[in-house]
Design a protein around this motif. Structure first.
Motif, PDB file in Angstrom:
ATOM      1  N   ILE A 209       4.938   9.071  12.081  1.00  0.00           N
ATOM      2  CA  ILE A 209       4.439   8.341  10.911  1.00  0.00           C
ATOM      3  C   ILE A 209       3.711   7.055  11.281  1.00  0.00           C
ATOM      4  CG2 ILE A 209       6.316   9.319   9.551  1.00  0.00           C
ATOM      5  CD1 ILE A 209       7.610   6.533   9.538  1.00  0.00           C
ATOM      6  N   GLU A 210       3.516   6.822  12.585  1.00  0.00           N
ATOM      7  CA  GLU A 210       2.805   5.614  12.999  1.00  0.00           C
ATOM      8  C   GLU A 210       1.309   5.798  12.786  1.00  0.00           C
ATOM      9  OE1 GLU A 210       0.420   2.960  14.925  1.00  0.00           O
ATOM     10  OE2 GLU A 210       0.589   4.942  15.837  1.00  0.00           O
ATOM     11  N   SER A 211       0.682   4.824  12.113  1.00  0.00           N
ATOM     12  CA  SER A 211      -0.746   4.901  11.818  1.00  0.00           C
ATOM     13  C   SER A 211      -1.319   3.499  11.639  1.00  0.00           C
ATOM     14  CB  SER A 211      -0.982   5.735  10.552  1.00  0.00           C
ATOM     15  OG  SER A 211      -2.354   5.879  10.270  1.00  0.00           O
TER      16      SER A 211
ATOM     17  N   SER B 215      12.992   8.303  15.480  1.00  0.00           N
ATOM     18  CA  SER B 215      11.944   8.090  16.486  1.00  0.00           C
ATOM     19  C   SER B 215      10.557   8.299  15.914  1.00  0.00           C
ATOM     20  CB  SER B 215      12.144   9.034  17.679  1.00  0.00           C
ATOM     21  OG  SER B 215      11.881  10.385  17.332  1.00  0.00           O
ATOM     22  N   MET B 216      10.468   9.008  14.778  1.00  0.00           N
ATOM     23  CA  MET B 216       9.152   9.286  14.203  1.00  0.00           C
ATOM     24  C   MET B 216       8.412   8.018  13.811  1.00  0.00           C
ATOM     25  SD  MET B 216      10.179  10.849  10.455  1.00  0.00           S
ATOM     26  CE  MET B 216      11.369  11.978  11.193  1.00  0.00           C
ATOM     27  N   ALA B 217       9.135   6.918  13.620  1.00  0.00           N
ATOM     28  CA  ALA B 217       8.479   5.662  13.241  1.00  0.00           C
ATOM     29  C   ALA B 217       7.573   5.138  14.348  1.00  0.00           C
ATOM     30  CB  ALA B 217       9.523   4.617  12.882  1.00  0.00           C
TER      31      ALA B 217
ATOM     32  N   PHE C  66       4.732   0.961  -0.892  1.00  0.00           N
ATOM     33  CA  PHE C  66       5.239   2.331  -0.743  1.00  0.00           C
ATOM     34  C   PHE C  66       5.290   2.717   0.739  1.00  0.00           C
ATOM     35  CE2 PHE C  66       4.672   6.955  -2.520  1.00  0.00           C
ATOM     36  CZ  PHE C  66       5.948   7.258  -2.104  1.00  0.00           C
ATOM     37  N   TRP C  67       4.211   2.421   1.460  1.00  0.00           N
ATOM     38  CA  TRP C  67       4.193   2.715   2.899  1.00  0.00           C
ATOM     39  C   TRP C  67       5.309   1.953   3.615  1.00  0.00           C
ATOM     40  CZ3 TRP C  67      -1.785   2.132   4.074  1.00  0.00           C
ATOM     41  CH2 TRP C  67      -2.445   3.266   3.560  1.00  0.00           C
ATOM     42  N   LYS C  68       5.451   0.674   3.299  1.00  0.00           N
ATOM     43  CA  LYS C  68       6.460  -0.143   3.968  1.00  0.00           C
ATOM     44  C   LYS C  68       7.864   0.364   3.650  1.00  0.00           C
ATOM     45  CE  LYS C  68       8.219  -4.851   4.529  1.00  0.00           C
ATOM     46  NZ  LYS C  68       9.626  -4.421   4.367  1.00  0.00           N
ATOM     47  N   ALA C  69       8.101   0.681   2.382  1.00  0.00           N
ATOM     48  CA  ALA C  69       9.424   1.173   2.000  1.00  0.00           C
ATOM     49  C   ALA C  69       9.745   2.496   2.692  1.00  0.00           C
ATOM     50  CB  ALA C  69       9.494   1.343   0.482  1.00  0.00           C
ATOM     51  N   ALA C  70       8.719   3.324   2.885  1.00  0.00           N
ATOM     52  CA  ALA C  70       8.926   4.600   3.566  1.00  0.00           C
ATOM     53  C   ALA C  70       9.406   4.382   5.000  1.00  0.00           C
ATOM     54  CB  ALA C  70       7.632   5.413   3.554  1.00  0.00           C
ATOM     55  N   VAL C  71       8.814   3.393   5.677  1.00  0.00           N
ATOM     56  CA  VAL C  71       9.216   3.086   7.055  1.00  0.00           C
ATOM     57  C   VAL C  71      10.641   2.547   7.081  1.00  0.00           C
ATOM     58  CG1 VAL C  71       8.716   1.674   9.089  1.00  0.00           C
ATOM     59  CG2 VAL C  71       6.838   2.654   7.758  1.00  0.00           C
TER      60      VAL C  71
END
Length: 443
Positions: free
Chosen positions: A204-206, A272-274, A416-421
């Protein structure tokens, strides 16, 4: 025999043809015949002009765009100057505020396009672009670039996000069938996990957009569990972001992505996906270290060079299933063109980008999906692109645009992106969803 006369005549004729097509005579551009420029005659000649384009696409993807419109540029005389920036979302506002807005921008989120339209920065689409939009796309697709009844742009790229990539050989060797329902998908997940292989891989890193692959998962599951009406209400914020039905969808996603038995194959524990880029997230499928990777149709262009795509090749994809085999909910996304300036050459370029001719030509260059009605699936560069186009053209498909891209930019491309992380990192579901709800701007 004298050889000088004929070459001299040929030079004169070729030079005349070059001028007729608007081709520079500096030797740097490919020389076109009058017939080659025929398809572009309707766009007029604009010698000595330039159109600047700003987008997030870089590297090979940017090259394919430039290759596609090269003939248009040569024949019309327009110098199309493309700039790709991986930090597009963060920097486009700075460009506009600083007085250096591009002529044309490729917006990856309708919400971001809407923000500039409401601020008066974008120019309404020309009559020619409006006509092409009505001919090429459904009312739903055109609505994503329409603000207060005015069309500001047209779809450029479409992608189907509801795909699960897998290895046909892996499935075949283990006696697995492509699942047709969500319960069958979970049965496959458990069977793979029981064999000692983590069934799912993810990243999910972008950069500034880290987290968006998780939001896609949540939107996809909400669409399947609750249908289009609830999904639309959630996106429009007529129900709270942390509505119990949304919490249920998040917990369903969490049962896969936050479970160490199921993720993150080939990389490590689930969280680890982060730190794994979305571009490399699916590669463990090729080594057999994971079985499935949920990612959009555009991932066809991100597999390592030499990867073969097809039902009997190295990788293929199936539609993320719904509750019933006949259910065809499709989450998708896209990129939209819109203009900050209004000049004849800019309008001509916009009209070309809005044509089915451009979409079909771009498809022949490499992986690319368009929702334009005039697109021929036979031109698709990969079987998955063809599958995506057929889904988009199928009247039975219940298509919905990526929710985070439709939400206010501060939410969809922010909280939303931040909360997902944070959620992937261990934050409790209600806390993560509640933080987004509290961030929603009041009108």
């Amino acid at each position: 025999m004298r050889f000088g006369a004929r070459p001299a005549l040929a030079v004169i004729v070729l030079a005349a043809l070059a001028l007729a097509c608007g081709v520079p005579r500096d030797g740097g551009a490919q020389l076109h015949t009058a017939a080659d420029c025929g398809p572009y005659a309707g766009y007029g000649r604009h010698p000595g002009t330039a159109v600047t384009v700003y987008a997030e696409n870089r590297d090979r993807e940017a090259d394919l765009f430039e290759e596609t419109w090269a003939d248009f540029a040569d024949c019309t005389g327009i110098d199309v100057r493309y700039e790709g920036d991986g930090e597009f979302e963060a920097r486009i506002q700075l460009r506009v505020d600083g007085g250096s807005a591009p002529d044309v921008a490729f917006f990856p989120q309708p919400g971001l396009l809407e923000r500039f339209a409401r601020a008066g920065s974008l120019k309404p689409a020309s009559a020619g672009v409006v006509a092409l939009a009505k001919k090429g796309w459904s009312a739903d697709w055109n609505s994503y670039a329409t603000v207060d009844g005015t069309l500001y742009g047209t779809p450029l790229v479409a992608n189907v996000k509801s795909f699960v990539w897998y290895s046909p050989r892996f499935f075949r060797d283990r006696g697995l069938s492509v699942p047709r329902t969500w319960s069958e998908l979970m049965a496959v997940t458990e069977k793979v996990a029981a064999s000692g292989v983590k069934p799912w891989c993810a990243g999910i890193e972008s950069a500034e957009a880290t987290g968006w692959p998780v939001t896609d998962w949540i939107e996809d599951v909400l669409l399947r569990q609750q249908g289009t009406a609830v999904y639309d209400q959630w996106v429009a914020h007529t129900i709270p972001f942390d509505d119990p039905r949304v919490i249920r969808a998040m917990d369903t996603v969490g049962s896969v992505l936050k479970e160490d038995r199921y993720a993150n194959g080939g990389f490590g524990p689930a969280r680890s996906m982060a730190s794994i880029s979305y571009q490399e997230a699916g590669t463990p499928i090729l080594s057999g270290d994971c079985a499935m990777h949920r990612q959009a149709s555009f991932y066809a262009g991100l597999w390592p060079k030499g990867t073969r795509i097809g039902p009997d090749k190295d990788v293929y994809a199936f539609l993320l299933p719904g509750t019933e085999p006949a259910s065809r909910p499709v989450l998708g996304g896209g990129v939209f063109t819109a203009a900050f300036t209004d000049r004849p050459e800019v309008r001509a370029f916009q009209e070309y980008l809005a044509s089915a001719d451009f979409a079909n030509a771009r498809m022949r260059k490499g992986p690319f999906v368009s929702a334009n009605k005039g697109v021929d699936p036979a031109n698709a560069a990969t079987p998955v692109d063809g599958l995506a186009i057929r889904l988009l053209q199928d009247p039975r498909t219940r298509f919905r645009f990526d929710g985070s891209d439709l939400m206010p930019a501060s939410v969809g491309a922010g909280t939303f992106w931040k909360a997902a992380v944070d959620w992937i990192g261990g934050e409790e579901t209600r806390q993560a969803a509640g933080s987004v709800e509290r961030s929603w701007p009041s009108r």
